[in-house]
Design a protein around this motif. Structure first.
Motif, PDB file in Angstrom:
ATOM      1  N   VAL A  28       0.839  -1.209   0.000  1.00  0.00           N
ATOM      2  CA  VAL A  28       0.000   0.000   0.000  1.00  0.00           C
ATOM      3  C   VAL A  28       0.870   1.252   0.000  1.00  0.00           C
ATOM      4  CG1 VAL A  28      -1.693   1.314   1.340  1.00  0.00           C
ATOM      5  CG2 VAL A  28      -1.947  -1.153   1.096  1.00  0.00           C
ATOM      6  N   SER A  29       1.968   1.214   0.750  1.00  0.00           N
ATOM      7  CA  SER A  29       2.894   2.344   0.777  1.00  0.00           C
ATOM      8  C   SER A  29       3.463   2.622  -0.608  1.00  0.00           C
ATOM      9  CB  SER A  29       4.025   2.066   1.772  1.00  0.00           C
ATOM     10  OG  SER A  29       5.007   3.064   1.707  1.00  0.00           O
ATOM     11  N   ALA A  30       3.821   1.546  -1.320  1.00  0.00           N
ATOM     12  CA  ALA A  30       4.342   1.727  -2.678  1.00  0.00           C
ATOM     13  C   ALA A  30       3.291   2.338  -3.593  1.00  0.00           C
ATOM     14  CB  ALA A  30       4.817   0.383  -3.224  1.00  0.00           C
ATOM     15  N   LEU A  31       2.033   1.911  -3.436  1.00  0.00           N
ATOM     16  CA  LEU A  31       0.958   2.448  -4.272  1.00  0.00           C
ATOM     17  C   LEU A  31       0.692   3.916  -3.973  1.00  0.00           C
ATOM     18  CD1 LEU A  31      -1.548  -0.571  -4.181  1.00  0.00           C
ATOM     19  CD2 LEU A  31       0.023   0.076  -6.016  1.00  0.00           C
ATOM     20  N   THR A  32       0.769   4.302  -2.691  1.00  0.00           N
ATOM     21  CA  THR A  32       0.542   5.706  -2.348  1.00  0.00           C
ATOM     22  C   THR A  32       1.642   6.607  -2.896  1.00  0.00           C
ATOM     23  OG1 THR A  32       1.670   5.385  -0.219  1.00  0.00           O
ATOM     24  CG2 THR A  32      -0.727   5.134  -0.254  1.00  0.00           C
ATOM     25  N   GLY A  34       3.354   6.020  -5.608  1.00  0.00           N
ATOM     26  CA  GLY A  34       3.091   6.125  -7.037  1.00  0.00           C
ATOM     27  C   GLY A  34       1.902   7.018  -7.335  1.00  0.00           C
ATOM     28  N   ALA A  35       0.891   7.001  -6.461  1.00  0.00           N
ATOM     29  CA  ALA A  35      -0.296   7.829  -6.682  1.00  0.00           C
ATOM     30  C   ALA A  35       0.026   9.315  -6.624  1.00  0.00           C
ATOM     31  CB  ALA A  35      -1.370   7.483  -5.648  1.00  0.00           C
ATOM     32  N   PRO A  42      -7.827  17.398  -4.820  1.00  0.00           N
ATOM     33  CA  PRO A  42      -7.267  17.791  -3.503  1.00  0.00           C
ATOM     34  C   PRO A  42      -7.720  16.908  -2.359  1.00  0.00           C
ATOM     35  CG  PRO A  42      -7.954  19.727  -4.740  1.00  0.00           C
ATOM     36  CD  PRO A  42      -8.400  18.535  -5.535  1.00  0.00           C
ATOM     37  N   THR A  43      -8.962  16.421  -2.423  1.00  0.00           N
ATOM     38  CA  THR A  43      -9.446  15.551  -1.346  1.00  0.00           C
ATOM     39  C   THR A  43      -8.664  14.236  -1.319  1.00  0.00           C
ATOM     40  OG1 THR A  43     -11.663  16.483  -1.602  1.00  0.00           O
ATOM     41  CG2 THR A  43     -11.470  14.427  -0.370  1.00  0.00           C
ATOM     42  N   VAL A  44      -8.407  13.697  -2.516  1.00  0.00           N
ATOM     43  CA  VAL A  44      -7.636  12.464  -2.598  1.00  0.00           C
ATOM     44  C   VAL A  44      -6.198  12.692  -2.134  1.00  0.00           C
ATOM     45  CG1 VAL A  44      -6.833  10.646  -4.152  1.00  0.00           C
ATOM     46  CG2 VAL A  44      -9.085  11.671  -4.505  1.00  0.00           C
ATOM     47  N   GLU A  45      -5.627  13.842  -2.509  1.00  0.00           N
ATOM     48  CA  GLU A  45      -4.268  14.171  -2.057  1.00  0.00           C
ATOM     49  C   GLU A  45      -4.216  14.272  -0.543  1.00  0.00           C
ATOM     50  OE1 GLU A  45      -1.361  14.570  -3.317  1.00  0.00           O
ATOM     51  OE2 GLU A  45      -1.646  14.611  -5.486  1.00  0.00           O
ATOM     52  N   PHE A  46      -5.239  14.891   0.032  1.00  0.00           N
ATOM     53  CA  PHE A  46      -5.296  15.016   1.495  1.00  0.00           C
ATOM     54  C   PHE A  46      -5.373  13.649   2.156  1.00  0.00           C
ATOM     55  CE2 PHE A  46      -7.755  15.515   5.436  1.00  0.00           C
ATOM     56  CZ  PHE A  46      -6.966  16.438   6.109  1.00  0.00           C
ATOM     57  N   ALA A  47      -6.218  12.756   1.588  1.00  0.00           N
ATOM     58  CA  ALA A  47      -6.351  11.407   2.152  1.00  0.00           C
ATOM     59  C   ALA A  47      -5.057  10.624   2.016  1.00  0.00           C
ATOM     60  CB  ALA A  47      -7.503  10.675   1.446  1.00  0.00           C
TER      61      ALA A  47
END
Length: 275
Positions: A28-32, A34-35, A42-47
């Motif tokens: 999950v850390s690797a996916l974040t 990459g994301a 902005p909401t997704v970036e905040f999450a």
């Protein structure tokens, strides 16, 4: 109290469920990470930022659990993989300003490497590669000598044909590396063959040495070390019950059987003797 806590953390650390959960968090850390390279809402970036903070905190807690579960500081840092994990985890904590800084993101990318320390098969591969480096170093040195000889020859013969590829030794070595990777090497060969018809011998002998001989030597060195590592791993996993009995153990067992036979025969004789 400390002993009970240490035993508890040892059970947690050795738990397959906990190990699987750690691996899942690493993925999950690797996916974040990459994301963050995409343009997101902005909401997704905040999450994602809060998720990154939670992942960092989890890695720190997991490292503390492993540290307490060990037999002490010396025992913990005597293992190279623990040092590696400590550097990765502490590196992801810096700087404290947040995950928006470029340096922090770059450091947190390396958390993916923790998969190597968590999965035994990956640790085995990395250990094999590290142990094979000395042998590979001598092969690489011999390759450099061959590259240098062929580069000097190529610069002397083909510099007038194409200075861009054969102007001096350093540029010629880059050209030879391109040839060794089979990147449009036939175009280079045909260009020189237009002037020197037998120049194909130069290219074929070089490719034979580099692409076939030296590459196979590299692979052979790695495979040899990997086979030794696999054998060592199997020996460590094998318990005493699965190990073959030694000659001394067989002789001792035969002596015990003979003693039992003697006792049984004496008992049988006593029963047959009338009172």
């Amino acid at each position: 109290m400390m002993s009970q806590l240490q035993k508890l953390f040892q059970r947690i650390d050795k738990s397959k469920i906990f190990q699987s959960f750690v691996i899942a968090v690493i993925v999950v850390s690797a996916l974040t990470v990459g994301a963050h390279t995409y343009s997101l809402h902005p909401t997704v970036e905040f999450a994602l930022n809060w998720m990154d903070v939670g992942i960092t905190a989890f890695f720190l807690i997991e490292l503390i659990i492993r540290f307490i579960a060990s037999k002490g500081i010396k025992d913990f840092f005597s293992k190279g993989w623990n040092i590696f994990d400590t550097i990765i985890v502490l590196g992801s904590l810096y700087p404290a300003a947040g995950s928006t800084m470029l340096l922090a993101r770059l450091l947190r990318i390396f958390r993916v490497l923790r998969l190597v320390s968590m999965i035994p098969e990956l640790r085995l591969l990395v250990n094999s590669l590290l142990k094979a480096i000395p042998q590979m170093g001598y092969i690489a040195l011999l390759m450099f000598v061959i590259f240098y000889i062929y580069a000097a020859m190529g610069s002397m013969m083909f510099a007038d044909i194409n200075p861009v590829l054969w102007q001096d030794v350093s540029i010629s070595m880059l050209t030879l590396f391109r040839i060794a990777t089979f990147e449009d090497w036939t175009d280079i060969m045909y260009e020189t063959m237009a002037v020197y018809e037998l120049s194909w011998i130069y290219y074929l002998t070089f490719i034979f040495l580099t692409a076939f001989v030296f590459l196979n030597m590299m692979v052979g060195a790695i495979l040899e070390v990997m086979s030794e590592e696999h054998r060592s791993a199997r020996e460590l996993k094998a318990d005493n019950n699965s190990l073959p009995a030694t000659q001394g153990q067989v002789l001792e067992l035969q002596a015990q059987i003979a003693e039992l036979k003697t006792l049984l025969s004496k008992t049988s004789e006593n029963k047959n003797t009338p009172s």
